[in-house]
Design an enzyme around this catalytic site. Structure first.
Site, PDB file in Angstrom:
ATOM      1  N   CYS A 225       0.802  -1.144   0.280  1.00 45.94           N
ATOM      2  CA  CYS A 225      -0.080  -0.077  -0.212  1.00 45.94           C
ATOM      3  C   CYS A 225       1.211   1.197   0.067  1.00 45.94           C
ATOM      4  CB  CYS A 225      -1.515   0.040   1.388  1.00 45.94           C
ATOM      5  SG  CYS A 225      -0.561  -0.267   2.646  1.00 45.94           S
ATOM      6  N   HIS A 267      -2.473   1.227   6.792  1.00 44.08           N
ATOM      7  CA  HIS A 267      -2.577   1.249   4.888  1.00 44.08           C
ATOM      8  C   HIS A 267      -2.205   2.560   5.070  1.00 44.08           C
ATOM      9  CE1 HIS A 267      -4.500   0.738   1.444  1.00 44.08           C
ATOM     10  NE2 HIS A 267      -5.106   1.186   1.927  1.00 44.08           N
ATOM     11  N   ASP A 282      -7.735   5.561  -3.398  1.00 44.94           N
ATOM     12  CA  ASP A 282      -7.137   4.354  -2.557  1.00 44.94           C
ATOM     13  C   ASP A 282      -6.282   3.179  -3.722  1.00 44.94           C
ATOM     14  OD1 ASP A 282      -6.031   2.304  -1.434  1.00 44.94           O
ATOM     15  OD2 ASP A 282      -7.675   2.239  -0.192  1.00 44.94           O
TER      16      ASP A 282
END
Length: 661
Positions: A225, A267, A282
């Protein structure tokens, strides 16, 4: 502190923020490890399918838009520590030898190397009041700005097909060939990353990992991520669009309903500045999913996480800096933990709301009820502890209602799935059902599948105007009659299922006798004993190949323990759907009796009853074939018909058994 040298110099505003020891401990000690300034910041976890904690979170602001510094730091000469407070203020501190020139000042003195966005901004502004959206969600749109996704069709196709030729700059340049606005620039970058960068499951699971460099990401086309968010930010800045990487907590893979969050973040995602306002994306979760059983990543594009409405984004993303929620009012971490988690597919498939709005629900008198509101008629299913049992799910045109009856005391995992416009059911909600009392009187048949009761779906499949619109039918004598309209060309089949004998697979249809009158079908049902039974309804279009399709079922309830009805007579293939049996309805006849017969048969020349002897039936003025036969000395009785008067071949249509003498 403000430094000014001349008209060409860069101004530096510095604000020193002091954090508590607890907060600094949660963020980690940045001086323990130095990262290559040319690499993307490293963090653990992030995919909706994999979740791991951040080991360290380090961000070096001020990199030029090409992602490299004029000079690299030497780990023994200079250390760079960057921190953020909860109001979004950033502090970068250098620790260096007294006789060395500070790296930041060295960099800022090279004014030509410091590039900002196309408007000349060298530092993206922090979000303010004009960036916020109202909470809760107003149901107007899934996006934070007005979008017609059809306008991106050609652009998306182009972006997904662009190949990496050399470096990041050339890639962005190629992508921007078809992008003419900031929105389109962000879109092509988003599409390219989501369709080309694979989530690196192994890297996410390692405890120590070097930072992901853009060159390595482009070469391997894998990252975690941090890599997704860092790459997205760098590509946006090359394209001249303000972009920030936002760290925080997420409700991704491994999330347990009602769990709390603390310590390291798991994250990272991005905020982009478009049309005078910040928006959230995202790309990690937009790219695909990791299978929890195989730990394999699968590309599965998810539009939901592109410019997501902040009131929806907060359901599974909680930023370190509350300003990046872009909400008014902002949510606390405790609210984030306790709020109901609607998965992205909940909104992708047209859901609007669900009740209860808390992720943990308690039963009342052994029952818990969940309702979902949707924009359009949708098919649903559920699983309690991994099985489609112990619940009654009824469909509505604007959603569904589900009553759950847990079989034991304690916590239970409830999953709800929706089909939407696709052919696949997707998980949209998860609850923890806490049961402190079991209603032993509510024991549902294991074969009671979903949905229960007629609905818009049964109408769509040709079943209309049911005599019993409710899903539960109560009978005191163990008998009932259900009827409904049947559209032209549709065949109906029904079967009865119970948890206790004598209903078996061979006799499931023998306790139901089906009659047709004009355009309506009637199901006469006789229960073999007291209890609860599932009456399943199947349909099939006569001219189409394939099997009958399950449509819905009724729950039949009979508390009378004296009930013990026999089966109906067995019917054969030549028993026409439009035929009608008036008597005898019992499939078992008494011995040594004269038994009357009365039937309406279509398209036959002759009819008879065959036992020890043969007894012809005669056609009366009302169109019924009538007669009687003796069961003396018989074990079985058959009704037979001659369809063509020019032939002598009779067909069996009904079979009765005779009680032993």
């Amino acid at each position: 502190m403000e430094l000014k040298k001349d008209s060409n110099a860069v101004s530096i505003d510095m604000l020193l923020i002091v954090h508590s020891e607890k907060r600094r401990a949660a963020q980690g000690t940045h001086s323990e490890r130095q990262a290559d300034p040319g690499a993307l910041p490293q963090r653990r976890g992030g995919l909706q399918g994999v979740g791991n904690g951040i080991r360290r979170w380090q961000k070096f602001e001020g990199n030029d838009v090409h992602g490299s510094l004029a000079e690299k730091q030497h780990p023994q000469q200079t250390q760079v520590i960057t921190s953020y407070d909860n109001q979004g203020t950033q502090l970068t501190v250098e620790v260096h030898p007294r006789d060395a020139m500070p790296q930041l000042l060295k960099k800022f003195s090279l004014a030509k190397c410091l590039q900002g966005d196309k408007n000349g901004n060298t530092r993206p502004r922090q979000p303010g009041a004009k960036d916020t959206h109202a909470y809760p969600w107003d149901r107007s749109s899934l996006k934070s700005m007005s979008l017609d996704l059809r306008q991106f069709e050609k652009l998306d196709t182009y972006a997904s097909q662009v190949a990496v030729k050399s470096g990041l700059d050339e890639l962005v340049s190629d992508l921007l060939q078809e992008a003419h606005t900031d929105l389109e620039r962000v879109r092509v970058i988003w599409i390219w990353i989501c369709h080309h960068i694979e989530y690196d499951v192994e890297a996410a699971q390692e405890k120590d990992r070097q930072a992901f460099k853009p060159t390595d990401i482009l070469r391997t086309q894998k990252t975690n991520c941090d890599g997704y968010a860092g790459l997205f930010e760098k590509m946006c800045r090359i394209a001249g669009v303000q972009c920030m990487t936002v760290p925080g907590y997420s409700k991704g893979f491994g999330y347990q309903t009602g769990q709390s969050f603390s310590g390291e973040f798991d994250h990272a995602w991005n905020a982009v500045y478009l049309e005078g306002r910040w928006h959230l994306v995202d790309s990690t979760w937009g790219s695909g999913l990791v299978d929890s059983t195989t730990s394999k990543f699968t590309f599965l594009y998810n539009e939901f996480y592109f410019l997501t409405h902040p009131a929806l984004f907060i359901e599974d993303h909680f930023p370190d800096n509350k300003n990046w929620q872009l909400l008014k009012p902002p949510q606390s971490l405790r609210q984030f933990e306790s709020n109901m988690y609607h998965k992205s597919e909940f909104y992708n498939k047209g859901m609007l709301s669900a009740h209860p709005e808390t992720s943990v629900i308690k039963t009342v008198n052994g029952k818990a009820t969940v309702t979902i509101e949707s924009r359009a008629p949708t098919l649903f299913m559920f699983m309690l502890n991994g099985k489609q049992e112990h619940g009654l799910l009824s469909l509505r045109k604007d959603g569904m209602k589900l009553d759950i009856y847990p079989p034991t005391v304690g916590p239970h995992k409830l999953q709800i799935f929706a089909k939407g416009n696709s052919d696949v059911y997707s998980s949209v909600l998860e609850y923890t059902v806490k049961c402190n009392y079991v209603d032993v009187g509510v024991r549902l048949p294991a074969e009671l599948h979903q949905p229960v009761g007629p609905s818009w779906f049964s109408e769509q499949m040709g079943i209309v105007e049911p005599s019993h619109p409710d899903p539960i039918i109560h009978t005191s004598d163990g008998r009932c009659s259900v009827s409904f309209g049947v559209e032209e060309g549709v065949s109906v089949l029904a079967s009865l299922h119970g948890d206790e004998g004598p209903v078996t697979e061979e006799t499931q249809r023998r306790y139901i006798f089906q009659l047709h009158r004009e355009k309506r079908a009637e199901l006469k049902v006789q229960l073999p004993q007291a209890g609860k039974f599932a009456l399943k309804i199947f349909v099939k279009k006569r001219l189409e190949p394939g099997n009958y399709v399950f449509i819905f079922n009724y729950l039949l309830c009979c508390p009378n323990t004296k009930v013990s009805w026999p089966m109906f007579p067995e019917s054969f293939g030549n028993w026409g759907q439009d035929n009608e049996l008036l008597e005898p309805l019992s499939g078992v006849l008494p011995a040594n009796r004269n038994v009357p017969f009365k039937l309406k048969l279509h398209g036959v020349a002759k009819a008879l009853v065959k036992g020890q002897d043969t007894w012809p039936l005669t056609l009366n003025g009302e169109g019924y074939w009538e007669g009687s036969c003796s069961t003396a000395g018989c074990r079985e009785i058959y009704v037979m018909v001659l369809e063509n008067a020019n032939h002598n071949f009779y067909s069996y249509i009904l079979k009765y058994k005779v009680n032993a003498q």
